[in-house]
Design an enzyme around this catalytic site. Structure first.
Site, PDB file in Angstrom:
ATOM      1  N   LYS A  13       0.831  -1.211   0.000  1.00 47.80           N
ATOM      2  CA  LYS A  13       0.000   0.000   0.000  1.00 47.80           C
ATOM      3  C   LYS A  13       0.865   1.261   0.000  1.00 47.80           C
ATOM      4  CE  LYS A  13      -2.263  -0.733   3.841  1.00 47.80           C
ATOM      5  NZ  LYS A  13      -1.802  -2.045   4.286  1.00 47.80           N
ATOM      6  N   ARG A  87      -9.841   1.560   8.717  1.00 48.52           N
ATOM      7  CA  ARG A  87      -9.391   0.198   9.021  1.00 48.52           C
ATOM      8  C   ARG A  87     -10.506  -0.631   9.637  1.00 48.52           C
ATOM      9  NH1 ARG A  87      -3.696   0.710   8.236  1.00 48.52           N
ATOM     10  NH2 ARG A  87      -2.627  -0.797   9.517  1.00 48.52           N
TER      11      ARG A  87
HETATM   12  P1  AMP Z   1       0.428   0.717   8.758  1.00 48.81           P
HETATM   13  O1  AMP Z   1       1.636   1.558   8.591  1.00 48.81           O
HETATM   14  O2  AMP Z   1      -0.712   1.178   7.891  1.00 48.81           O
HETATM   15  O3  AMP Z   1       0.731  -0.752   8.581  1.00 48.81           O
HETATM   16  O4  AMP Z   1      -0.080   0.896  10.274  1.00 48.81           O
HETATM   17  C1  AMP Z   1       0.753   0.538  11.358  1.00 48.81           C
HETATM   18  C2  AMP Z   1      -0.036   0.511  12.655  1.00 48.81           C
HETATM   19  O5  AMP Z   1      -0.614   1.822  12.874  1.00 48.81           O
HETATM   20  C3  AMP Z   1      -1.219  -0.436  12.680  1.00 48.81           C
HETATM   21  O6  AMP Z   1      -0.816  -1.773  13.010  1.00 48.81           O
HETATM   22  C4  AMP Z   1      -2.065   0.202  13.771  1.00 48.81           C
HETATM   23  O7  AMP Z   1      -1.529  -0.037  15.062  1.00 48.81           O
HETATM   24  C5  AMP Z   1      -1.900   1.698  13.480  1.00 48.81           C
HETATM   25  N1  AMP Z   1      -2.908   2.200  12.534  1.00 48.81           N
HETATM   26  C6  AMP Z   1      -2.701   2.589  11.244  1.00 48.81           C
HETATM   27  N2  AMP Z   1      -3.835   3.007  10.672  1.00 48.81           N
HETATM   28  C7  AMP Z   1      -4.800   2.864  11.622  1.00 48.81           C
HETATM   29  C8  AMP Z   1      -6.210   3.124  11.659  1.00 48.81           C
HETATM   30  N3  AMP Z   1      -6.876   3.598  10.589  1.00 48.81           N
HETATM   31  N4  AMP Z   1      -6.875   2.856  12.814  1.00 48.81           N
HETATM   32  C9  AMP Z   1      -6.234   2.388  13.899  1.00 48.81           C
HETATM   33  N5  AMP Z   1      -4.914   2.120  13.934  1.00 48.81           N
HETATM   34  C10 AMP Z   1      -4.195   2.362  12.815  1.00 48.81           C
END
Ligand code: AMP
Length: 218
Positions: A13, A87
């Site tokens: 992504k 999410r």
């Molecule tokens: P990512 O970089 O998108 O893989 O996100 C890393 C971490 O950030 C996730 O495992 C969650 O702990 C937190 N996170 C990211 N986006 C969200 C969201 N929309 N809602 C809640 N937690 C989020």
């Protein structure tokens, strides 16, 4: 134009978000990056969010929504790409309501998909540059010099949540919390599914065709 990009962790992504933002002049809303930034500067949001990030759980919605609403108002006149947000269904519905107040809506929701085993292999080999944010993969997309960013020469690091036990938790969270977005966006008639097992260039081409098709129709 408002585009949502979602899919399990490690599916590419972040890489696609960078390419798309560049190609279509979209403002990128990357919730994961914003949360990591808050943790890095030790802000009050960062301190509240950190334990959830470390454990691979979603950060509670009330922390998320303040950040989202400020962003929507600040960039209301620009095209936005939401990367890693929403999410869960609550976040998706709240986003729709907040956009409706600005007479806007989600135009395209893109889901990237890949089998779990492939995801684990990718994430364990993922490295990123803490300075410019560029993402590499030691196996499929390595930097020219091992462990060093091509763009800015900084030492590459592995994210704390890219360990197998945390990856498995994040995949479970995806299945339970995020997967229902597929049906939600299908009902809104904006859903598109993309095979992420091909090269990043092929994924980008596919997504570009979808976006071009949408803008041509308008
Ligand atoms: P990512 O970089 O998108 O893989 O996100 C890393 C971490 O950030 C996730 O495992 C969650 O702990 C937190 N996170 C990211 N986006 C969200 C969201 N929309 N809602 C809640 N937690 C989020």
């Amino acid at each position: 134009m408002r585009i949502v990009l979602f899919g399990p962790p490690g599916v590419g992504k972040g890489t696609q978000a960078e390419l798309l933002a560049d190609r279509y002049h979209l403002i990128k809303f990357s919730m994961g990056d914003m949360l990591r930034q808050e943790v890095a500067v030790n802000s009050s949001v960062g301190r509240r969010a950190e334990p959830f990030l470390k454990a691979g759980h979603l950060v509670p919605d009330n922390i998320i929504f303040d950040m989202v609403n400020n962003f929507l108002i600040e960039y209301q006149n620009q095209d936005i790409l939401f990367d890693g947000f929403p999410r869960n269904l609550n976040q998706a519905r709240t986003l729709e309501q907040s956009l409706a107040q600005l007479s806007q809506k989600i135009d395209i929701a893109l889901e990237l998909y890949l089998p779990d085993q492939e995801i684990i292999k990718r994430l364990e080999n993922r490295r990123y540059c803490p300075s410019c944010g560029r993402i590499y993969n030691c196996l499929t997309d390595p930097p020219k010099i091992k462990g060093v960013c091509d763009e800015c020469g900084k030492k590459l690091i592995k994210r704390e949540d890219d360990q197998e036990s945390v990856i498995r938790r994040r995949l479970e969270v995806y299945e339970q919390e995020t997967r229902p977005l597929t049906e939600y966006y299908k009902e809104l008639n904006v859903y598109k599914k993309i095979d992420a097992s091909v090269t990043k260039e092929q994924i980008f081409k596919k997504i570009s065709e979808i976006i071009n098709g949408y803008t041509d129709k308008k």
